[in-house]
Design a protein around this motif. Sequence first.
Motif, PDB file in Angstrom:
ATOM      1  N   TRP A  56       0.833  -1.146   0.048  1.00 59.73           N
ATOM      2  CA  TRP A  56       0.116   0.020   0.055  1.00 59.73           C
ATOM      3  C   TRP A  56       0.846   1.194  -0.206  1.00 59.73           C
ATOM      4  O   TRP A  56       0.609   2.110  -0.641  1.00 59.73           O
ATOM      5  N   TYR A  57       2.106   1.096   0.628  1.00 61.40           N
ATOM      6  CA  TYR A  57       2.941   2.300   0.751  1.00 61.40           C
ATOM      7  C   TYR A  57       3.540   2.533  -0.637  1.00 61.40           C
ATOM      8  O   TYR A  57       3.423   3.943  -1.137  1.00 61.40           O
ATOM      9  N   ALA A  58       3.872   1.482  -1.459  1.00 61.46           N
ATOM     10  CA  ALA A  58       4.315   1.559  -2.856  1.00 61.46           C
ATOM     11  C   ALA A  58       3.166   1.961  -3.759  1.00 61.46           C
ATOM     12  O   ALA A  58       3.760   2.625  -4.744  1.00 61.46           O
ATOM     13  N   ALA A  59       1.791   1.837  -3.345  1.00 62.23           N
ATOM     14  CA  ALA A  59       1.183   2.281  -4.219  1.00 62.23           C
ATOM     15  C   ALA A  59       0.666   3.841  -3.979  1.00 62.23           C
ATOM     16  O   ALA A  59       0.011   4.363  -4.952  1.00 62.23           O
ATOM     17  N   GLY A  60       1.137   4.417  -2.984  1.00 59.81           N
ATOM     18  CA  GLY A  60       1.104   5.683  -2.919  1.00 59.81           C
ATOM     19  C   GLY A  60       0.736   6.192  -1.566  1.00 59.81           C
ATOM     20  O   GLY A  60       0.285   7.416  -1.188  1.00 59.81           O
ATOM     21  N   ALA A  61       0.207   5.323  -0.684  1.00 61.33           N
ATOM     22  CA  ALA A  61      -0.299   5.942   0.629  1.00 61.33           C
ATOM     23  C   ALA A  61       1.137   6.246   1.507  1.00 61.33           C
ATOM     24  O   ALA A  61       2.011   5.687   1.342  1.00 61.33           O
ATOM     25  N   HIS A  62       0.710   7.469   2.292  1.00 62.33           N
ATOM     26  CA  HIS A  62       2.081   7.658   3.239  1.00 62.33           C
ATOM     27  C   HIS A  62       1.930   8.096   4.637  1.00 62.33           C
ATOM     28  O   HIS A  62       2.940   8.239   5.243  1.00 62.33           O
ATOM     29  N   ARG A  63       0.627   7.935   4.798  1.00 68.48           N
ATOM     30  CA  ARG A  63       0.217   8.068   6.628  1.00 68.48           C
ATOM     31  C   ARG A  63      -0.469   6.880   6.731  1.00 68.48           C
ATOM     32  O   ARG A  63      -1.307   6.348   5.779  1.00 68.48           O
ATOM     33  N   TYR A  64      -0.542   6.481   7.822  1.00 70.49           N
ATOM     34  CA  TYR A  64      -1.227   5.331   8.382  1.00 70.49           C
ATOM     35  C   TYR A  64      -1.705   5.697   9.910  1.00 70.49           C
ATOM     36  O   TYR A  64      -0.846   5.992  10.706  1.00 70.49           O
ATOM     37  N   LEU A  65      -3.117   5.449  10.343  1.00 68.47           N
ATOM     38  CA  LEU A  65      -3.553   5.778  11.546  1.00 68.47           C
ATOM     39  C   LEU A  65      -4.115   4.417  12.144  1.00 68.47           C
ATOM     40  O   LEU A  65      -4.758   3.628  11.665  1.00 68.47           O
ATOM     41  N   LEU A  66      -3.383   4.158  13.177  1.00 71.37           N
ATOM     42  CA  LEU A  66      -3.635   2.810  13.883  1.00 71.37           C
ATOM     43  C   LEU A  66      -3.734   3.001  15.233  1.00 71.37           C
ATOM     44  O   LEU A  66      -2.515   3.296  15.971  1.00 71.37           O
ATOM     45  N   ARG A  67      -4.803   3.439  16.016  1.00 63.27           N
ATOM     46  CA  ARG A  67      -4.966   3.722  17.137  1.00 63.27           C
ATOM     47  C   ARG A  67      -4.466   2.582  18.186  1.00 63.27           C
ATOM     48  O   ARG A  67      -5.150   1.257  17.967  1.00 63.27           O
ATOM     49  N   ILE A  68      -3.707   2.733  19.338  1.00 65.27           N
ATOM     50  CA  ILE A  68      -3.306   1.634  20.095  1.00 65.27           C
ATOM     51  C   ILE A  68      -4.574   1.413  21.015  1.00 65.27           C
ATOM     52  O   ILE A  68      -4.670   0.173  21.591  1.00 65.27           O
ATOM     53  N   GLU A  69      -5.502   2.053  20.940  1.00 64.86           N
ATOM     54  CA  GLU A  69      -6.805   2.284  21.821  1.00 64.86           C
ATOM     55  C   GLU A  69      -6.426   2.560  23.283  1.00 64.86           C
ATOM     56  O   GLU A  69      -7.392   3.258  23.982  1.00 64.86           O
ATOM     57  N   THR A  70      -5.477   1.684  23.861  1.00 65.36           N
ATOM     58  CA  THR A  70      -5.002   2.034  25.238  1.00 65.36           C
ATOM     59  C   THR A  70      -3.721   1.431  25.114  1.00 65.36           C
ATOM     60  O   THR A  70      -3.316   0.456  24.576  1.00 65.36           O
ATOM     61  N   SER A  71      -2.672   2.140  25.967  1.00 63.97           N
ATOM     62  CA  SER A  71      -1.395   1.702  26.047  1.00 63.97           C
ATOM     63  C   SER A  71      -1.211   0.695  27.192  1.00 63.97           C
ATOM     64  O   SER A  71      -0.211   0.166  27.285  1.00 63.97           O
ATOM     65  N   ASN A  72      -2.279   0.354  27.887  1.00 65.59           N
ATOM     66  CA  ASN A  72      -2.112  -0.615  29.019  1.00 65.59           C
ATOM     67  C   ASN A  72      -2.568  -2.012  28.600  1.00 65.59           C
ATOM     68  O   ASN A  72      -4.113  -2.192  28.217  1.00 65.59           O
ATOM     69  N   ARG A  73      -1.643  -3.062  28.665  1.00 67.12           N
ATOM     70  CA  ARG A  73      -2.225  -4.344  28.151  1.00 67.12           C
ATOM     71  C   ARG A  73      -3.421  -4.886  28.910  1.00 67.12           C
ATOM     72  O   ARG A  73      -4.186  -5.333  28.118  1.00 67.12           O
ATOM     73  N   GLU A  74      -3.388  -4.532  29.849  1.00 72.00           N
ATOM     74  CA  GLU A  74      -4.567  -5.228  30.867  1.00 72.00           C
ATOM     75  C   GLU A  74      -5.800  -4.636  30.423  1.00 72.00           C
ATOM     76  O   GLU A  74      -6.909  -5.249  30.269  1.00 72.00           O
ATOM     77  N   LEU A  75      -5.825  -3.336  30.447  1.00 70.82           N
ATOM     78  CA  LEU A  75      -6.946  -2.661  30.049  1.00 70.82           C
ATOM     79  C   LEU A  75      -7.468  -3.024  28.485  1.00 70.82           C
ATOM     80  O   LEU A  75      -8.682  -3.233  28.241  1.00 70.82           O
ATOM     81  N   TYR A  76      -6.640  -3.299  27.790  1.00 69.34           N
ATOM     82  CA  TYR A  76      -6.809  -3.711  26.488  1.00 69.34           C
ATOM     83  C   TYR A  76      -7.305  -4.943  26.422  1.00 69.34           C
ATOM     84  O   TYR A  76      -8.470  -5.259  25.652  1.00 69.34           O
ATOM     85  N   ARG A  77      -6.979  -5.821  27.236  1.00 63.79           N
ATOM     86  CA  ARG A  77      -7.760  -7.257  27.344  1.00 63.79           C
ATOM     87  C   ARG A  77      -9.097  -7.073  27.830  1.00 63.79           C
ATOM     88  O   ARG A  77      -9.792  -7.964  27.457  1.00 63.79           O
ATOM     89  N   LYS A  78      -9.371  -6.188  28.607  1.00 59.33           N
ATOM     90  CA  LYS A  78     -10.654  -5.941  29.228  1.00 59.33           C
ATOM     91  C   LYS A  78     -11.572  -5.477  27.893  1.00 59.33           C
ATOM     92  O   LYS A  78     -12.857  -5.699  27.964  1.00 59.33           O
TER      93      LYS A  78
END
Length: 349
Positions: free
Chosen positions: A141-163
């Motif tokens: 996708w980068y080679a096709a011309g996309a140059h930014r990507y948004l990927l939220r971690i949603e929370t940086s805390n693993r335990e909270l992510y798990r919940k």
Amino acid sequence: MIKPDRAEVLRLLSVTDKAELTQLFQRAYEVKKQFVGTKVYFRGIVELSNVCKKNCYYCGIRSGNSDVERFTLSKDEAVTSALWAYDQQYGSVVIQSGERDDAQFVDFIEDIVSTIREKSNHELGITLSLGEQSEETYKRWYAAGAHRYLLRIETSNRELYRKLHPADHDWEYRVNCIRTLKRIGYQSGTGVMIGLPYQTLEHLVDDIMFFYDEDIDMIGMGPFIPHEDTPLANALPEYNEAEHLDLALKMIAVCRIVLKDVNIASTTALQALKSDGREMGLLAGANIIMPNITDTKYRGNYQLYRGKPCLDENANLCRGCLEKRISSIGEEIGYAQWGDSPHYHKPDS
Ligand code: SAH
Ligand code: SF4
């Protein structure tokens, strides 16, 4: 940029007194003026599809929600929306979707990205927000011309992510995706939801430290807003929109004060809580707005959360109302510019 001081970040996030809050926002606005200026950049959002293989507990288009009518735009519809944004002199577009990683989808995106690039004379910036993918897919996708990507971690805390996710949704894998994107050369964006069930101020401090540690260029974060057809519909018995909004604005302000030169989006979820929530976000330190340019006939089915605004307004009206809103707070729109994060261009950042 020097590493933010945890105690100081916590102190700033803890402000509740009205006068102190106003001061905090003013301080953030001064930092914004100094490091990124007062031009607002537009990213037109194309909501490409609500088909998603994941099942995040908070999201209205999770695979487990059978009350959603699923749609995917045709290539033509997606390209036409993006080129509309180009004609309107929006500097760039974001293509966002539920997550799919099958070969057909990967080819489809590659084709859309390269067609938009070509038909916009390689001028329109393209950001993708299509979830977790393999390194090879990100490279294509980068080679096709996309140059930014948004990927939220949603929370940086693993335990909270798990919940907040089923067991097979893997926090480590998501972090690795963010790192891979950066290594490939994308301007990397991440973010979190603010005011999540079980989330504490300490978690939000950790989120800001995460943005710093991962050397993030762009931040897109917004309040968590319960959606009635999800497992977290009633997880916040004390849910209060005004308090949620204040907390989200504080996160924007503190990120601006300590991270300084990154791009920060004033997201639509702020507007869902208050009609001028996005303007408030700009005044608290954000510098990016993401107008929805999806055809209104699909918008009702891209409901990530309750009360998503502008469901029946067409993209043109959205532009008119945005211009007024932005000039009302004395800012200017950076038309036909990519509006890269100054952070990305710093050799040593
Ligand atoms: N599927 C992709 C992109 C679309 S979802 C992905 O997940 O990365 C885009 C964002 O919507 C998510 O990152 C999440 O932070 C946000 N979102 C989902 N449900 C939400 C809710 N109930 N309240 C606020 N934001 C929500
Ligand atoms: Fe799918 Fe993204 Fe919603 Fe999770 S947040 S269910 S990955 S669209």
